[in-house]
Design a protein around this motif. Structure first.
Motif, PDB file in Angstrom:
ATOM      1  N   ARG A 301      88.200  -4.001   7.340  1.00 36.72           N
ATOM      2  CA  ARG A 301      87.872  -3.490   8.672  1.00 36.72           C
ATOM      3  C   ARG A 301      86.491  -2.845   8.755  1.00 36.72           C
ATOM      4  O   ARG A 301      85.979  -2.590   9.841  1.00 36.72           O
ATOM      5  CB  ARG A 301      88.947  -2.508   9.139  1.00 36.72           C
ATOM      6  CG  ARG A 301      89.064  -1.260   8.319  1.00 36.72           C
ATOM      7  CD  ARG A 301      90.238  -0.388   8.749  1.00 36.72           C
ATOM      8  NE  ARG A 301      90.269  -0.162  10.176  1.00 36.72           N
ATOM      9  CZ  ARG A 301      91.227  -0.597  10.975  1.00 36.72           C
ATOM     10  NH1 ARG A 301      92.235  -1.285  10.475  1.00 36.72           N
ATOM     11  NH2 ARG A 301      91.193  -0.339  12.259  1.00 36.72           N
ATOM     12  N   ASN A 309      91.180  -7.127  10.696  1.00 35.36           N
ATOM     13  CA  ASN A 309      91.836  -6.319  11.724  1.00 35.36           C
ATOM     14  C   ASN A 309      91.573  -6.857  13.128  1.00 35.36           C
ATOM     15  O   ASN A 309      92.090  -6.318  14.103  1.00 35.36           O
ATOM     16  CB  ASN A 309      91.355  -4.866  11.647  1.00 35.36           C
ATOM     17  CG  ASN A 309      89.857  -4.739  11.869  1.00 35.36           C
ATOM     18  OD1 ASN A 309      89.079  -5.489  11.281  1.00 35.36           O
ATOM     19  ND2 ASN A 309      89.432  -3.804  12.699  1.00 35.36           N
ATOM     20  N   GLU A 334      92.044  -6.453  18.648  1.00 33.99           N
ATOM     21  CA  GLU A 334      92.199  -5.702  17.402  1.00 33.99           C
ATOM     22  C   GLU A 334      93.668  -5.393  17.147  1.00 33.99           C
ATOM     23  O   GLU A 334      94.425  -5.086  18.066  1.00 33.99           O
ATOM     24  CB  GLU A 334      91.394  -4.401  17.466  1.00 33.99           C
ATOM     25  CG  GLU A 334      91.415  -3.609  16.165  1.00 33.99           C
ATOM     26  CD  GLU A 334      90.475  -2.414  16.192  1.00 33.99           C
ATOM     27  OE1 GLU A 334      90.321  -1.749  15.156  1.00 33.99           O
ATOM     28  OE2 GLU A 334      89.892  -2.152  17.269  1.00 33.99           O
ATOM     29  N   LEU A 336      96.804  -3.104  16.026  1.00 35.37           N
ATOM     30  CA  LEU A 336      97.065  -1.696  16.262  1.00 35.37           C
ATOM     31  C   LEU A 336      97.481  -1.025  14.959  1.00 35.37           C
ATOM     32  O   LEU A 336      98.572  -1.265  14.448  1.00 35.37           O
ATOM     33  CB  LEU A 336      98.157  -1.526  17.324  1.00 35.37           C
ATOM     34  CG  LEU A 336      97.835  -2.096  18.704  1.00 35.37           C
ATOM     35  CD1 LEU A 336      99.031  -1.938  19.641  1.00 35.37           C
ATOM     36  CD2 LEU A 336      96.608  -1.428  19.295  1.00 35.37           C
ATOM     37  N   HIS A 337      96.600  -0.188  14.411  1.00 36.00           N
ATOM     38  CA  HIS A 337      96.892   0.621  13.222  1.00 36.00           C
ATOM     39  C   HIS A 337      97.281  -0.220  12.011  1.00 36.00           C
ATOM     40  O   HIS A 337      98.024   0.239  11.149  1.00 36.00           O
ATOM     41  CB  HIS A 337      98.000   1.635  13.510  1.00 36.00           C
ATOM     42  CG  HIS A 337      97.798   2.399  14.776  1.00 36.00           C
ATOM     43  ND1 HIS A 337      96.719   3.236  14.972  1.00 36.00           N
ATOM     44  CD2 HIS A 337      98.519   2.444  15.932  1.00 36.00           C
ATOM     45  CE1 HIS A 337      96.793   3.771  16.178  1.00 36.00           C
ATOM     46  NE2 HIS A 337      97.858   3.296  16.788  1.00 36.00           N
ATOM     47  N   THR A 338      96.821  -1.465  11.945  1.00 33.36           N
ATOM     48  CA  THR A 338      97.145  -2.323  10.805  1.00 33.36           C
ATOM     49  C   THR A 338      96.115  -3.444  10.764  1.00 33.36           C
ATOM     50  O   THR A 338      95.077  -3.388  11.423  1.00 33.36           O
ATOM     51  CB  THR A 338      98.577  -2.889  10.933  1.00 33.36           C
ATOM     52  OG1 THR A 338      98.903  -3.633   9.764  1.00 33.36           O
ATOM     53  CG2 THR A 338      98.726  -3.765  12.158  1.00 33.36           C
ATOM     54  N   THR A 339      96.381  -4.487   9.974  1.00 36.37           N
ATOM     55  CA  THR A 339      95.522  -5.667   9.937  1.00 36.37           C
ATOM     56  C   THR A 339      96.397  -6.905  10.068  1.00 36.37           C
ATOM     57  O   THR A 339      97.612  -6.848   9.852  1.00 36.37           O
ATOM     58  CB  THR A 339      94.727  -5.741   8.619  1.00 36.37           C
ATOM     59  OG1 THR A 339      95.641  -5.966   7.537  1.00 36.37           O
ATOM     60  CG2 THR A 339      93.943  -4.464   8.362  1.00 36.37           C
TER      61      THR A 339
END
Length: 478
Positions: A301, A309, A334, A336-339
């Motif tokens: 990221r 991401n 993108e 959300l809070h992960t890849t």
């Protein structure tokens, strides 16, 4: 001077220690610490005295207001029979009770009107929701392909074998071996690997035409060479990977596509799920269109353009390569809070003669949405001629369909590319080890493998399911 009980005299101002019941000495004249420090004699009934005499610092009961007894304090639980506060300054008959007076008949509208407004608003909202749902087009779909990868189905999928970089200057040779494309435990893997070093360090010619394995008819797609002569930068592709397509076994014109996949992790990897036309009906790329359902990068990221991401969707369309209008139909999303390489996601497409959109996991989470509500030639606002003066001809509007060139049969492609010189990895960002315009691009990439190859922790595109449906309403051309 004071006289003690034993007859011994003590100096004035001194004090004696008297043992308590627990053997701890107490200072004479010190209030008993077993008492409530707020003066509420909560441990004994009112008026009683404890051994040792009353607390000299407590307020006399006769001077305390009735409300101070049995009140809550910081110590202990509240006893039963609490007496609530009652003011002596307000007499019973003096308390105003406005609710007992005569009510103005108009005051009821203060309540009625807001309630009416709420119900009217709810009714209008319900009508709007109903009208929106009623206007949503619900197509009928017929299943074309559902592959859960119990095996590699050669009746559907073709492994593309080339060395030419697929028009993007990519750095991989795509193979038909099980090293780069294979099925394992019900999942399809498309995995890039390093090229055989001996093919790069020594003079070699890789000619896929000799064994007939090349899947292209273009000579440059089938032949590559390494020339170790001083000053010569030519090498064969420095990596190997895979690319498969469904052209032989599954194509659609309008419909839906869903691919459940986990994206790769590793610098300069380029996974893609996309579609090309079965025939170049309107001319060579991009005249006949391209649908990119999902593209990403394997970098983490921190990569300047967005790594694993971020995914992007795009349509490629235009009269020639220099006038590709993809930038008008390109959207990124993108995670959300992960890849997208940390787990499986569903990458989808819904496509009709009126619209086309891509999504992630649910049709409500759309990435790219394009309405075919005007001719794409008009939307593209293309120049009258290209840079060399050749007139650009509108070959789309003659069909009478606003969706042209996205009105023909397309097939699905799954692949993992490595590097490239078309700008997908921008120059001078995040320590990119090559320049797109350099003749040494592939060699520079190979020579820096000690920096990027260790990042290939999970380099494969892992696919658990592919589904394709054809729109079969019977009015596709309306």
């Amino acid at each position: 001077m004071e006289q003690d009980l034993g007859g011994n005299r003590q100096p004035a101002g001194s004090f004696s220690f008297v043992p308590t019941a627990n053997g701890t000495p107490s200072r004479s004249g010190t209030p008993n610490t077993d008492r409530n420090p707020f003066g509420d004699e909560r441990l004994e009934p009112h008026g009683s005295q404890q051994a040792g005499g009353a607390n000299p610092f407590a307020s006399p009961n006769i001077s305390r207001p009735a409300s101070s007894f049995d009140s809550s304090s910081a110590l202990g639980s509240q006893p039963r029979g609490q007496r609530y506060f009652h003011s002596r300054r307000v007499k019973k008959d003096e308390v105003e009770k406005p609710w007992l007076s005569k009510v103005d008949p108009k005051e009821k509208w203060v309540t009625i009107l807001p309630i009416i407004g709420i119900f009217v608003g709810l009714a209008i909202s319900a009508v709007l929701i109903w009208d929106g749902l009623r206007s949503v087009v619900k197509h009928k779909y017929c299943l074309v392909l559902e592959d859960n990868f119990d095996k590699f189905n050669t009746d559907v999928w073709t492994k593309e074998v080339q060395v030419g970089g697929f028009g993007n200057g990519e750095f991989e040779q795509t193979t038909n071996t099980d090293e780069n494309v294979y099925v394992e435990n019900g999942h399809l893997f498309i995995k890039p690997t390093l090229q055989d070093a001996s093919l790069i360090t020594k003079d070699n010619v890789m000619n896929l035409l000799k064994d007939g394995s090349c899947t292209s008819k273009t000579w440059s797609d089938c032949v590559a060479a390494t020339n170790t002569t001083v000053g010569n930068s030519t090498i064969v592709p420095p990596t190997r990977s895979g690319r498969i397509n469904s052209k032989k076994g599954a194509t659609i014109r309008y419909g839906r596509v869903e691919v459940v996949a986990k994206l790769p992790q590793g610098d300069w990897l380029w996974p893609a799920i996309w579609m090309l036309p079965v025939e170049d009906t309107y001319g060579p790329w991009p005249l006949s269109g391209e649908i990119d359902i999902m593209e990403s990068r394997g970098n983490n990221r921190s990569y300047a353009q967005g790594g694993n991401n971020i995914i992007s969707s795009a349509l490629h369309w235009g009269p020639d390569v220099a006038n590709d209008a993809w930038w008008r139909t390109n959207v990124k999303r993108e995670a959300l809070h992960t890849t997208y390489s940390s787990g499986f996601n569903t990458f989808g497409l819904e496509w009709s003669q009126k619209y086309l959109f891509t999504y992630v996991n649910t049709r409500l989470l759309q990435v790219l949405y394009t309405n075919f509500d005007e001719p794409l030639w008009d939307r593209g606002n293309f120049p009258a001629a290209n840079s060399n003066g050749t007139r650009l001809e509108d070959v789309w509007s003659q069909t009478g369909r606003y969706s042209t060139p996205f009105d023909q049969e397309f097939y699905l492609i799954l692949n993992v590319a490595v590097g490239g010189t078309n700008g997908w990895f921008a120059d001078s960002k995040s320590n990119k080890p090559w320049l797109d315009a350099s003749a040494n691009a592939k060699k520079d990439f190979w020579n820096t493998q000690d920096t990027w190859f260790p990042t290939w922790k999970s380099p494969a595109l892992e696919v658990s399911k592919v589904s394709m449906w054809q729109q079969c309403d019977g009015n596709e051309d309306l």
